[in-house]
Design an enzyme around this catalytic site. Structure first.
Site, PDB file in Angstrom:
ATOM      1  N   LYS A 118      -8.152  -0.063  -6.885  1.00 24.55           N
ATOM      2  CA  LYS A 118      -9.264  -0.985  -7.181  1.00 24.55           C
ATOM      3  C   LYS A 118     -10.574  -0.235  -7.261  1.00 24.55           C
ATOM      4  O   LYS A 118     -11.496  -0.649  -7.953  1.00 24.55           O
ATOM      5  CB  LYS A 118      -9.407  -2.018  -6.049  1.00 24.55           C
ATOM      6  CG  LYS A 118      -8.313  -3.035  -5.956  1.00 24.55           C
ATOM      7  CD  LYS A 118      -8.682  -4.066  -4.875  1.00 24.55           C
ATOM      8  CE  LYS A 118      -7.500  -4.385  -3.999  1.00 24.55           C
ATOM      9  NZ  LYS A 118      -7.723  -4.308  -2.579  1.00 24.55           N
ATOM     10  N   LYS A 146      -2.758   7.245  -7.585  1.00 25.41           N
ATOM     11  CA  LYS A 146      -2.270   5.857  -7.543  1.00 25.41           C
ATOM     12  C   LYS A 146      -3.253   4.913  -8.245  1.00 25.41           C
ATOM     13  O   LYS A 146      -4.462   5.199  -8.291  1.00 25.41           O
ATOM     14  CB  LYS A 146      -1.995   5.429  -6.106  1.00 25.41           C
ATOM     15  CG  LYS A 146      -3.209   5.238  -5.277  1.00 25.41           C
ATOM     16  CD  LYS A 146      -2.922   4.516  -3.969  1.00 25.41           C
ATOM     17  CE  LYS A 146      -4.267   4.302  -3.314  1.00 25.41           C
ATOM     18  NZ  LYS A 146      -4.392   3.512  -2.198  1.00 25.41           N
ATOM     19  N   LYS A 169     -11.565   9.423   2.653  1.00 19.33           N
ATOM     20  CA  LYS A 169     -12.728   8.555   2.429  1.00 19.33           C
ATOM     21  C   LYS A 169     -13.970   9.102   3.118  1.00 19.33           C
ATOM     22  O   LYS A 169     -15.069   9.008   2.576  1.00 19.33           O
ATOM     23  CB  LYS A 169     -12.423   7.127   2.889  1.00 19.33           C
ATOM     24  CG  LYS A 169     -11.401   6.456   1.976  1.00 19.33           C
ATOM     25  CD  LYS A 169     -11.100   5.038   2.373  1.00 19.33           C
ATOM     26  CE  LYS A 169     -10.149   4.406   1.343  1.00 19.33           C
ATOM     27  NZ  LYS A 169      -9.768   3.052   1.667  1.00 19.33           N
TER      28      LYS A 169
HETATM   29  P1  TYM Z   1      -5.300  -2.865  -0.160  1.00 19.16           P
HETATM   30  O1  TYM Z   1      -6.160  -4.029  -0.439  1.00 19.16           O
HETATM   31  O2  TYM Z   1      -5.781  -1.515  -0.510  1.00 19.16           O
HETATM   32  O3  TYM Z   1      -3.911  -3.037  -0.905  1.00 19.16           O
HETATM   33  C1  TYM Z   1      -3.138  -4.221  -0.737  1.00 19.16           C
HETATM   34  C2  TYM Z   1      -1.663  -3.863  -0.807  1.00 19.16           C
HETATM   35  O4  TYM Z   1      -1.370  -3.256  -2.074  1.00 19.16           O
HETATM   36  C3  TYM Z   1      -0.693  -2.025  -1.866  1.00 19.16           C
HETATM   37  N1  TYM Z   1      -1.081  -1.097  -2.950  1.00 19.16           N
HETATM   38  C4  TYM Z   1      -0.231  -0.557  -3.801  1.00 19.16           C
HETATM   39  N2  TYM Z   1       1.114  -0.649  -3.925  1.00 19.16           N
HETATM   40  C5  TYM Z   1       1.693   0.050  -4.942  1.00 19.16           C
HETATM   41  N3  TYM Z   1       1.006   0.832  -5.829  1.00 19.16           N
HETATM   42  C6  TYM Z   1      -0.343   0.953  -5.730  1.00 19.16           C
HETATM   43  N4  TYM Z   1      -1.018   1.696  -6.608  1.00 19.16           N
HETATM   44  C7  TYM Z   1      -1.012   0.245  -4.685  1.00 19.16           C
HETATM   45  N5  TYM Z   1      -2.320   0.140  -4.326  1.00 19.16           N
HETATM   46  C8  TYM Z   1      -2.340  -0.679  -3.241  1.00 19.16           C
HETATM   47  C9  TYM Z   1      -1.161  -1.535  -0.513  1.00 19.16           C
HETATM   48  O5  TYM Z   1      -0.227  -0.629   0.042  1.00 19.16           O
HETATM   49  C10 TYM Z   1      -1.249  -2.837   0.261  1.00 19.16           C
HETATM   50  O6  TYM Z   1       0.027  -3.197   0.762  1.00 19.16           O
HETATM   51  N6  TYM Z   1      -5.131  -1.629   4.706  1.00 19.16           N
HETATM   52  C11 TYM Z   1      -4.645  -2.595   3.728  1.00 19.16           C
HETATM   53  C12 TYM Z   1      -5.057  -4.016   4.043  1.00 19.16           C
HETATM   54  C13 TYM Z   1      -4.608  -4.474   5.396  1.00 19.16           C
HETATM   55  C14 TYM Z   1      -3.275  -4.751   5.806  1.00 19.16           C
HETATM   56  C15 TYM Z   1      -3.382  -5.139   7.165  1.00 19.16           C
HETATM   57  C16 TYM Z   1      -2.058  -4.713   5.154  1.00 19.16           C
HETATM   58  C17 TYM Z   1      -5.429  -4.692   6.460  1.00 19.16           C
HETATM   59  N7  TYM Z   1      -4.698  -5.098   7.530  1.00 19.16           N
HETATM   60  C18 TYM Z   1      -2.237  -5.472   7.888  1.00 19.16           C
HETATM   61  C19 TYM Z   1      -0.925  -5.049   5.889  1.00 19.16           C
HETATM   62  C20 TYM Z   1      -1.016  -5.444   7.237  1.00 19.16           C
HETATM   63  C21 TYM Z   1      -5.212  -2.197   2.370  1.00 19.16           C
HETATM   64  O7  TYM Z   1      -6.019  -1.321   2.254  1.00 19.16           O
HETATM   65  O8  TYM Z   1      -4.806  -2.936   1.353  1.00 19.16           O
END
Ligand code: TYM
Length: 332
Positions: free
Chosen positions: A198, A195, A113
């Site tokens: 969003k 992957k 990023k």
């Molecule tokens: P975020 O919003 O990017 O994604 C939310 C969750 O979706 C999973 N994910 C996927 N799983 C399978 N295939 C995909 N293509 C895919 N894209 C996203 C992510 O692995 C995530 O579980 N850093 C985290 C948010 C966060 C968080 C936390 C999560 C902040 N604090 C504490 C767990 C615990 C994130 O970027 O999520």
């Protein structure tokens, strides 16, 4: 109720998609039967890259509604907005004092990023994993259901917990990531090697949870495929086919073996309508519940308010324990 806890979060950065659902949300829903669930909208993590301030609150509400529509039960689990619980920031600050700079600068997501953002890269992006560790450690959970892209962040969380406990005493529980084999990394519909995301500008690369039947049909129709006859799982040279079959398997609820036999001899002309129908039926109940939840914003606000109060009590207590172990003077 079990005293084992589970924690997870989603950033309100746009349309929640099938990857988020299959990788994390559905596992969070399944875990709330046997665990105390703490699920949150990670809004502080959504402002670490360029974003539209006018949309943040709207996306935060919609993401909370997606959690509820997917089956998070606010009477059993605690659903809240990260920024409504200030102890997350307090804990991130104190964990920052034991987070190695070199390790943070080598985190894969930070490197990717920051490369893209160049001079716009901010401190919040650099210490993103420290805030994430605080989000998790605040609740002393056993499990953290996430997709495989979060594995490195979870490893850092474990390292910080161990490092802290060793130096200051046993305050934190060292959590385990829950990364299911199926659905841990759902790929883009337009490139089987990236992957589903969003932030990808091409909306056709993903199935959003709120996509209606026409959008799903069009996206599946345009999904990238290949010219090889027959459909198979697990062929590294055919990542798109593997991804579409995995999505079909999870949306239809059938086993991998069943899908391999059912679709092995199919062409795309037959498979794509089958996949479309499975996806539309899979998403429809979530969309119906989502519309109902968004229709009663007062109720949604009340759920989030109560969630922040419940989460705040626990996170504050952990912060107090951590600060006391570190030698900070207590408040009188
Ligand atoms: P975020 O919003 O990017 O994604 C939310 C969750 O979706 C999973 N994910 C996927 N799983 C399978 N295939 C995909 N293509 C895919 N894209 C996203 C992510 O692995 C995530 O579980 N850093 C985290 C948010 C966060 C968080 C936390 C999560 C902040 N604090 C504490 C767990 C615990 C994130 O970027 O999520």
């Amino acid at each position: 109720m079990s005293n084992k806890r589970v924690v997870s979060g989603i950033r309100p950065t746009g349309n929640v998609h099938l990857g988020n659902y299959l990788g994390a949300i559905r596992n969070s829903v399944a875990l709330q039967d046997a665990h105390q669930g703490f699920f949150f909208i990670a809004d502080l993590h959504a402002v670490t890259e360029e974003y539209d301030a006018k949309l943040l609150a709207e996306h935060t509400c919609a993401t909370a509604a997606i959690y509820l529509a997917s089956g998070i039960d606010a009477t059993r689990s605690t659903l809240f907005v990260q920024s409504h619980v200030p102890a997350h920031c307090g804990l991130a600050r104190v964990l920052g004092s034991i987070a190695p700079f070199g390790l943070l600068s080598r985190m894969v997501q930070f490197k990717d990023k920051s490369e893209r953002q160049g001079a716009k890269t901010c401190l919040g992006l650099f210490d993103y994993p420290v805030l994430m560790a605080a989000d998790i450690l605040a609740y002393k959970p056993e499990l953290v259901p996430v997709g495989s892209d979060q594995k490195q962040h979870l490893e850092l969380t474990q390292q910080l917990a161990n490092r802290f406990n060793k130096r200051f005493g046993p305050v934190f529980v060292v959590p385990k990531p829950l990364i299911m084999q199926d659905g841990a990394r759902i790929m883009s519909l337009s490139d089987g090697n990236s992957k589903m995301s969003k932030s990808e500008p091409n909306d056709r690369s993903r199935i959003n949870l709120l996509d209606g039947a026409d959008a799903v049909k069009a996206k599946v129709h345009f999904a990238k495929t290949d010219l090889i006859k027959g459909l198979e799982f697990g062929n590294r040279d055919r990542p798109e086919v593997n991804n579409l079959l995995t999505i079909y398997q999870l949306a239809s609820g059938k086993s991998r073996e069943h899908v391999a036999t059912e679709c092995g001899d199919m062409g795309y002309g037959k498979f794509k309508p089958l996949l479309t129908d499975a996806l539309v039926s899979y998403l429809e109940p979530i969309q119906t519940r989502f519309a109902r939840i968004m229709g009663d914003r007062a109720e949604l606000d009340a759920i989030l308010k109560q969630g922040a109060e419940r989460a705040g009590v626990i996170a504050e207590e952990t912060l107090k324990q951590a600060m006391s172990a570190m030698g900070f003077a207590g408040r009188t």
